[in-house]
Design a protein around this motif. Structure first.
Motif, PDB file in Angstrom:
ATOM      1  N   VAL A  79       0.842  -1.202   0.000  1.00 15.75           N
ATOM      2  CA  VAL A  79       0.000   0.000   0.000  1.00 15.75           C
ATOM      3  C   VAL A  79       0.875   1.249   0.000  1.00 15.75           C
ATOM      4  O   VAL A  79       0.622   2.213  -0.739  1.00 15.75           O
ATOM      5  CB  VAL A  79      -0.961  -0.011   1.203  1.00 15.75           C
ATOM      6  CG1 VAL A  79      -1.714   1.313   1.303  1.00 15.75           C
ATOM      7  CG2 VAL A  79      -1.952  -1.167   1.079  1.00 15.75           C
ATOM      8  N   ASP A  80       1.926   1.242   0.825  1.00 16.49           N
ATOM      9  CA  ASP A  80       2.872   2.369   0.822  1.00 16.49           C
ATOM     10  C   ASP A  80       3.543   2.511  -0.537  1.00 16.49           C
ATOM     11  O   ASP A  80       3.820   3.621  -0.996  1.00 16.49           O
ATOM     12  CB  ASP A  80       3.940   2.159   1.897  1.00 16.49           C
ATOM     13  CG  ASP A  80       3.408   2.335   3.310  1.00 16.49           C
ATOM     14  OD1 ASP A  80       2.359   2.994   3.470  1.00 16.49           O
ATOM     15  OD2 ASP A  80       4.039   1.810   4.247  1.00 16.49           O
ATOM     16  N   ALA A  81       3.818   1.380  -1.189  1.00 16.33           N
ATOM     17  CA  ALA A  81       4.532   1.401  -2.462  1.00 16.33           C
ATOM     18  C   ALA A  81       3.698   2.042  -3.567  1.00 16.33           C
ATOM     19  O   ALA A  81       4.221   2.841  -4.359  1.00 16.33           O
ATOM     20  CB  ALA A  81       4.951  -0.011  -2.858  1.00 16.33           C
ATOM     21  N   VAL A  82       2.414   1.686  -3.661  1.00 16.13           N
ATOM     22  CA  VAL A  82       1.606   2.292  -4.719  1.00 16.13           C
ATOM     23  C   VAL A  82       1.411   3.787  -4.462  1.00 16.13           C
ATOM     24  O   VAL A  82       1.352   4.585  -5.398  1.00 16.13           O
ATOM     25  CB  VAL A  82       0.240   1.581  -4.887  1.00 16.13           C
ATOM     26  CG1 VAL A  82       0.452   0.149  -5.370  1.00 16.13           C
ATOM     27  CG2 VAL A  82      -0.601   1.615  -3.619  1.00 16.13           C
ATOM     28  N   ARG A  83       1.352   4.158  -3.193  1.00 16.09           N
ATOM     29  CA  ARG A  83       1.278   5.586  -2.856  1.00 16.09           C
ATOM     30  C   ARG A  83       2.575   6.284  -3.261  1.00 16.09           C
ATOM     31  O   ARG A  83       2.561   7.409  -3.778  1.00 16.09           O
ATOM     32  CB  ARG A  83       1.023   5.749  -1.360  1.00 16.09           C
ATOM     33  CG  ARG A  83       0.752   7.186  -0.935  1.00 16.09           C
ATOM     34  CD  ARG A  83       0.572   7.297   0.558  1.00 16.09           C
ATOM     35  NE  ARG A  83      -0.571   6.534   1.046  1.00 16.09           N
ATOM     36  CZ  ARG A  83      -0.497   5.452   1.819  1.00 16.09           C
ATOM     37  NH1 ARG A  83       0.697   4.989   2.182  1.00 16.09           N
ATOM     38  NH2 ARG A  83      -1.575   4.844   2.229  1.00 16.09           N
ATOM     39  N   THR A  84       3.693   5.601  -3.055  1.00  7.49           N
ATOM     40  CA  THR A  84       4.998   6.147  -3.438  1.00  7.49           C
ATOM     41  C   THR A  84       5.067   6.407  -4.936  1.00  7.49           C
ATOM     42  O   THR A  84       5.638   7.406  -5.384  1.00  7.49           O
ATOM     43  CB  THR A  84       6.123   5.181  -3.012  1.00  7.49           C
ATOM     44  OG1 THR A  84       6.132   5.080  -1.583  1.00  7.49           O
ATOM     45  CG2 THR A  84       7.481   5.664  -3.493  1.00  7.49           C
ATOM     46  N   LEU A  85       4.485   5.505  -5.732  1.00 10.02           N
ATOM     47  CA  LEU A  85       4.471   5.701  -7.179  1.00 10.02           C
ATOM     48  C   LEU A  85       3.806   7.029  -7.537  1.00 10.02           C
ATOM     49  O   LEU A  85       4.338   7.818  -8.326  1.00 10.02           O
ATOM     50  CB  LEU A  85       3.733   4.556  -7.870  1.00 10.02           C
ATOM     51  CG  LEU A  85       4.363   3.160  -7.841  1.00 10.02           C
ATOM     52  CD1 LEU A  85       3.529   2.204  -8.687  1.00 10.02           C
ATOM     53  CD2 LEU A  85       5.802   3.183  -8.334  1.00 10.02           C
ATOM     54  N   VAL A  86       2.632   7.278  -6.971  1.00  8.44           N
ATOM     55  CA  VAL A  86       1.897   8.508  -7.291  1.00  8.44           C
ATOM     56  C   VAL A  86       2.671   9.735  -6.815  1.00  8.44           C
ATOM     57  O   VAL A  86       2.786  10.740  -7.536  1.00  8.44           O
ATOM     58  CB  VAL A  86       0.493   8.476  -6.657  1.00  8.44           C
ATOM     59  CG1 VAL A  86      -0.262   9.764  -6.981  1.00  8.44           C
ATOM     60  CG2 VAL A  86      -0.294   7.274  -7.160  1.00  8.44           C
ATOM     61  N   GLU A  87       3.224   9.654  -5.626  1.00  9.02           N
ATOM     62  CA  GLU A  87       3.940  10.799  -5.057  1.00  9.02           C
ATOM     63  C   GLU A  87       5.205  11.145  -5.831  1.00  9.02           C
ATOM     64  O   GLU A  87       5.720  12.258  -5.727  1.00  9.02           O
ATOM     65  CB  GLU A  87       4.281  10.508  -3.595  1.00  9.02           C
ATOM     66  CG  GLU A  87       3.052  10.454  -2.686  1.00  9.02           C
ATOM     67  CD  GLU A  87       3.372   9.979  -1.283  1.00  9.02           C
ATOM     68  OE1 GLU A  87       4.514   9.463  -1.084  1.00  9.02           O
ATOM     69  OE2 GLU A  87       2.498  10.100  -0.403  1.00  9.02           O
ATOM     70  N   ASN A  88       5.692  10.204  -6.638  1.00 10.25           N
ATOM     71  CA  ASN A  88       6.932  10.437  -7.385  1.00 10.25           C
ATOM     72  C   ASN A  88       6.730  10.460  -8.896  1.00 10.25           C
ATOM     73  O   ASN A  88       7.686  10.304  -9.649  1.00 10.25           O
ATOM     74  CB  ASN A  88       7.977   9.395  -6.990  1.00 10.25           C
ATOM     75  CG  ASN A  88       8.513   9.622  -5.599  1.00 10.25           C
ATOM     76  OD1 ASN A  88       9.439  10.414  -5.401  1.00 10.25           O
ATOM     77  ND2 ASN A  88       7.915   8.963  -4.622  1.00 10.25           N
TER      78      ASN A  88
END
Length: 295
Positions: free
Chosen positions: A57-66
């Protein structure tokens, strides 16, 4: 709402709900990026549940944030037909952890909350066993935009076409370099959101170079009637993303992102924070290539 609650799928009289008339959320994002920023969409893929539920879940959020505009959330499957070794290994780790399909809606909600467009990429057997209507309902309620179904062709997708229309969900079908013009036409007429153009035959994986084949496939698919064509399989770095983005409506990257979360032995990196930092760095680098694709 539980998986088996079908109340949202019918009117008070018991008749099925009709078509939900709303624009394609995926196509709308692609069009927005084209008209306002003159660039393609950056579409990132990660399998859900890898290396564990919370980190994924943190990883997919990281994708959007970057820099990812659209996120493909993969449902791990034990018998994939097009996943290369990197994605297979990540999916196997998720399966060994006992990951369940019902948990994927956490990742969908995370992508939507971060401002990205959430898609799920899944082999059809998983959706079928969950229940096509139930999955569409739960997915739409979580903020999902649509499904990418690599092993489902439009000719056999009658139930999915009906249900996706009912819930206003996108349906992304795939084409490959050996697709006939007739096949390209069938896919283009039935797709909603975009058509996924595989850059080459075979499974996913990183490549040292991208040849001219995908550009020809994009042109042929547009000529067959597709409004949006995005290219994936083999795009591995910023330079390749920049090249593909110069002619495609979207650049799809998977293995290169998943790779950042694996160690040299093919296991999930023990330091989750460092792994997410590596993911953020790689995502931001490829995003820069996508942003500059048409400059």
């Amino acid at each position: 709402m539980t998986q088996h609650d079908q109340s949202t799928a019918a009117t008070p009289s018991g008749q099925p709900l009709g078509i939900k008339h709303q624009p394609s959320p995926t196509a709308a994002r692609i069009d927005e990026l084209k008209t306002q920023h003159n660039r393609p969409a950056f579409i990132g893929y990660l399998p859900f549940g890898f290396p564990d539920t919370a980190t994924s879940v943190d990883a997919v959020r990281t994708l959007v944030e970057n820099g990812c505009d659209i996120v493909e959330i993969g449902l791990p499957y034990s018998d994939p037909v097009m996943d290369g070794p990197v994605i297979q290994r990540a999916s196997q780790i998720a399966i060994e952890n006992g990951e369940r399909i019902a948990n994927v809606f956490q990742a969908v909600e995370a992508v939507a909350a971060a401002g990205g467009v959430p898609l799920i990429m899944s082999y059809w057997n998983l959706i079928f066993h969950y229940g096509v209507d139930a999955f569409a309902r739960d997915f739409a309620n979580a903020g999902g935009a649509g499904l990418i179904t690599p092993d489902l062709i439009p000719d056999e997708a009658g139930e999915w076409i009906e249900v996706s229309d009912r819930y206003g969900l996108d349906r992304v079908f795939m084409v490959s370099p050996d697709s006939t013009d007739k096949r390209l036409g069938i896919v283009s007429r039935n797709a909603r959101g975009f058509v996924y153009a595989a850059s080459r035959m075979g499974v996913t994986g990183e490549r040292d170079a991208i040849d001219v084949g995908p550009q020809t496939l994009v042109r042929r698919t547009r000529e067959a009637g597709a409004d949006h064509v995005c290219v994936g399989i083999g795009v591995s770095n910023a330079e390749q993303a920049q090249l593909v983005g110069s002619y495609a409506d979207g650049v799809i990257v998977g293995s290169a992102l998943v790779h950042t979360l694996l160690d040299g032995n093919g296991n999930a990196k023990a330091d989750r924070g460092a792994a997410l930092a590596d993911l953020a760095k790689t995502t931001a680098s490829i995003a820069e290539g996508v942003r500059t694709a048409r400059q």
